[in-house]
Every structure is written in structure tokens, then in C-alpha cells.
Write an enzyme that holds these catalytic residues in place. Structure first.
Site, PDB file in Angstrom:
ATOM      1  N   CYS A 175       0.825  -1.202   0.000  1.00  0.00           N
ATOM      2  CA  CYS A 175       0.000   0.000   0.000  1.00  0.00           C
ATOM      3  C   CYS A 175       0.861   1.254   0.000  1.00  0.00           C
ATOM      4  CB  CYS A 175      -0.931   0.003   1.209  1.00  0.00           C
ATOM      5  SG  CYS A 175      -1.952   1.489   1.255  1.00  0.00           S
ATOM      6  N   CYS A 178      -0.540   4.157   2.091  1.00  0.00           N
ATOM      7  CA  CYS A 178      -0.375   4.024   3.546  1.00  0.00           C
ATOM      8  C   CYS A 178       1.062   4.320   3.962  1.00  0.00           C
ATOM      9  CB  CYS A 178      -0.683   2.609   4.036  1.00  0.00           C
ATOM     10  SG  CYS A 178      -2.074   1.838   3.263  1.00  0.00           S
ATOM     11  N   ASP A 179       2.013   3.783   3.190  1.00  0.00           N
ATOM     12  CA  ASP A 179       3.400   3.757   3.662  1.00  0.00           C
ATOM     13  C   ASP A 179       4.368   4.615   2.855  1.00  0.00           C
ATOM     14  OD1 ASP A 179       2.539   1.841   5.494  1.00  0.00           O
ATOM     15  OD2 ASP A 179       2.952   0.182   4.124  1.00  0.00           O
TER      16      ASP A 179
END
Ligand code: NDP
Length: 356
Positions: A175, A178-179
Site C-alpha cells: 500500500c 499508507c506507507d
């Protein structure tokens, strides 16, 4: 034991789940949505509340959102105490239209506006042989319902290499949104695996932070749509490695991922590509583990719709919608569409059996 028997329980909180909730709530069925738990395991698996769209950036193809000011509503759509736990709390500001997390927050709000109740928990066990159906949550609640709509979606796949597993959270991710903005990924080369729309979306997003993004594609063509292919080709930071496969993730305890071993399968050459991260975008697996074999699945493991153009499953009174039952279209809009169908099917089932 459950305190009451619900008319409809909806498991899952992506576009299918919230659309089912909006329709069920407007039919006075006072649905209960089990939206998923906020746990580290769910974060790692990509099965947090609000579904896969909470892990994406701009949504360009959801009808009805060419532009517009949704900001005002977004200030109040999530409970304040939960906001830090949602990926959407860190969402980038959209430059146009709407992004995935926002779309989900607004659908959630819309469902709540009509009386939908929400539990932030996972269903870990079901008993669909019993009537009413029974479900147990991770938090230990037992719930009962006359009908159930499964809308748990699908989660990202990984390659399955032991070295990949070892470096999850330390450079390996599925992701980018997200990261991707973490310091370890900034100003360093990164690797994205896959040749579909997701892979290009991830590579484009990561190119904002990385010095270069190597896309590892196993064939000599993309699977992605034309518009996304053009996006990859016109981005100077994205370098595509055709006919290639990742053999191993290299790194150490201190730094996490330091390089990715990529094999050119046509030329037979292997290279240790220096990179601080590797992002997998190689398709999805439906979230059906909690069903424990009680619903019939298709050959790919997705919940089987047993009647054409209906959301019926192999159990009367259980309905399925969205990506958990759809390995073919897998779009936010088709998930929402089948969510609507499932709510109407549940309403008609209840009416037909004199339960409402
Ligand atoms: P896809 O199934 O479309 O693509 C998966 C990609 O990963 C393919 O290139 C596939 O290769 C490759 N792959 C699969 N397994 C492996 C493996 N073990 N090793 C290496 N490569 C592998 O999945 P996506 O998640 O990209 O997209 C799913 C759906 O969501 C699609 O319908 C897509 O259109 C949609 N979507 C749309 C977006 C948008 O419109 N903005 C954004 C993201 C997704 P191969 O082609 O050889 O099978």
C-alpha cells in the site's frame, strides 16, 4: 447470546457494504454494519475499515464526482477519537474530485444519516446453519440476524517469498498510500511489482517521493488500462522492467530492505537493484476466511452468486456483494451496485418470509 435479532447485518465497510446499508436503512431495516477492527494485523493485511478505497488516492471513475466541495462534510463524518487510526486521517489533499478515503467516509456518513448502526470490529466466526444466523466478533460479541450481507472485499496479494515476509513493515508493503510517505522511502529508488492499474497507480504515487521507481512486470505488456499505461510511460521516474521477476528481497535488521534481486527471465540475467522498498501490486484474494467453508465459493475462492443477476449465495437469506463475490469487474461502482442489489434482495427475502 445476542440481545436482539437484527433484520440485516452487513459485514464489511467498502462501497458494497455502505451502499447496502444506505438502501437497507432507507427501507427501515435499521441495518447493523460490522465495519472491521482497527488492528495491526488488519493494517498489515490491508483489511482495515472502509476497505480498499481507503488505501487509494484519487478516484477518477466514480460517477457523480467530477469536482465539488465535499470538505465541509468530511470534518464531521468520522468520530473524533477514531480519526488518528484511519488511513484517511493522513490522506493527501485532493487536487480535484474526490479521493478513495473521502468517498468511503461520505458513504459511511450517508448510511448513518438514515439510521445505520456501526460496530468497529471483525466477524471471526459465523454459524449460517442456524436461523437466525449467528456471528461472533473479535471483541467477543455474539450477534444474530435474519439476513446477512457479506461485503468483505478482497485484499492485496504478496509474492510469498520468505525474504518478503521478513521485511514486511521494514520496506515491503502492498500500500503506497499508507506507507509511501515514510522517511525510509524518500529520495531512494523503489520497486513496484505488477503491471495492472494498481501497480501503475502505486508507481505514480511513489514517484513523488522516490528518486526512481522500477516497475517489475512479468510479461512484456501491461495489463493496465490505456490511460494508466500512458501515465506510466510519460512519467520520467518510472522505469519498466519487462519480462522480469523478483527472486529475493535483500536487507538487514538495521536498515530493512536495501535491494531487490530482479531476474530478467528472457535474458536470464539477475541484478541486485538497490532500493529501500518494494511494493506488491499483483492482484487480490477475497476475504472469506471467516466463513469457514459455510458458503459455496467459486474456483478462485470468491463467494459464489448462485442465481444469475441476483446476489443470492448458497444459503437462503445470506447475500454477497462487492469484490468478495466479484473477481471480474472489481470496481468501486460495481461493488456499490451489487451492494444496492443485496439490500433489495434482503428486503424482498424478509418480506417474502413475513419477517417485516
Ligand atoms: P490486476 O489483476 O488487474 O493486475 C495484476 C497484475 O499483477 C498483472 O500485471 C499481473 O500480471 C501481475 N501479477 C499477478 N500475479 C503476479 C505474480 N505472482 N508475480 C508478478 N506479477 C504478478 O490487479 P489490479 O489490482 O491492478 O487491478 C484490479 C482491478 O482494479 C482491475 O479491474 C483494475 O482495472 C482496477 N483498478 C482500477 C484503478 C483505476 O482505474 N484507477 C486503480 C486500481 C485498480 P499478468 O498481467 O501477467 O497476469
Amino acid at each position: 447470546m445476542a440481545d436482539q435479532v437484527e433484520k440485516v447485518i452487513i459485514i464489511g465497510s467498502g462501497p458494497a457494504g455502505w451502499t447496502a446499508a444506505i438502501y437497507a436503512a432507507r427501507a427501515n431495516l435499521t441495518p447493523l454494519v460490522i465495519e472491521g477492527a482497527v488492528t495491526e494485523k488488519n493494517r498489515q493485511m490491508g483489511t482495515t475499515p472502509l476497505g480498499q478505497l481507503a488505501l487509494t488516492t484519487e478516484v477518477e471513475n466514480f460517477p457523480g464526482f467530477p469536482s465539488g466541495d465535499t470538505r465541509q462534510y468530511l470534518k464531521t463524518s468520522l468520530p473524533e477519537e477514531l480519526q488518528p487510526y484511519w488511513v484517511s486521517a493522513n490522506k493527501p489533499q485532493p487536487t480535484h474530485g474526490i479521493n478513495g478515503p473521502e468517498l468511503m467516509e461520505l458513504m459511511r456518513q450517508q448510511a448513518k444519516n438514515f439510521g445505520t448502526r456501526v460496530i468497529t470490529d471483525d466477524v471471526v466466526k459465523v454459524d449460517f446453519k442456524k436461523k437466525p444466523f449467528e456471528m461472533v466478533t473479535l471483541g467477543g460479541q455474539t450477534l444474530q440476524a435474519l439476513t446477512v450481507i457479506i461485503a468483505t472485499g478482497a485484499r492485496a496479494n504478496y509474492l510469498g517469498l520468505p525474504s518478503e515476509d521478513k521485511f514486511k513493515n521494514r520496506g515491503v508493503s502492498a500500500c503506497a498510500v499508507c506507507d509511501g510517505a515514510l522517511p525510509r522511502f524518500r529520495n531512494k529508488p523503489l520497486v513496484v511489482i505488477g503491471g495492472g492499474d494498481s501497480a501503475i497507480e502505486e508507481a505514480s504515487y511513489l514517484s513523488k517521493f522516490a528518486t526512481e521507481v522500477a516497475m517489475v512486470v512479468r510479461r512484456d505488456v501491461f495489463r493496465a488500462s490505456k490511460i494508466m499505461q500512458d501515465r506510466a510511460k510519460s512519467n520520467p521516474k518510472i522505469k519498466v522492467r519487462w519480462n522480469s521477476a523478483v527472486e529475493e528481497v535483500l536487507g538487514n535488521d538495521k536498515d530493512g530492505v536495501t535491494a531487490v534481486r530482479i531476474k530478467d527471465t528472457k535474458a536470464g540475467k539477475t541484478e541486485d537493484y538497490v532500493a529501500s522498498g518494494m511494493f506488491c501490486a499483483i492482484g487480490h484474494t477475497p476475504n472469506t476466511h471467516f466463513l469457514d467453508g459455510q458458503l459455496e465459493l467459486n474456483e478462485k475462492g470468491y463467494v459464489k452468486w448462485t442465481t444469475p443477476a441476483r446476489t443470492f449465495t448458497s444459503i437462503d437469506g445470506d447475500f454477497a456483494s462487492g469484490d468478495v463475490a466479484d473477481d471480474y469487474y472489481r470496481q468501486a461502482i460495481t461493488a456499490a451496485g451489487t451492494g444496492c442489489m443485496a439490500a433489495l434482495d434482503a428486503e424482498r427475502y424478509l418480506g417474502h418470509h413475513g419477517l417485516i
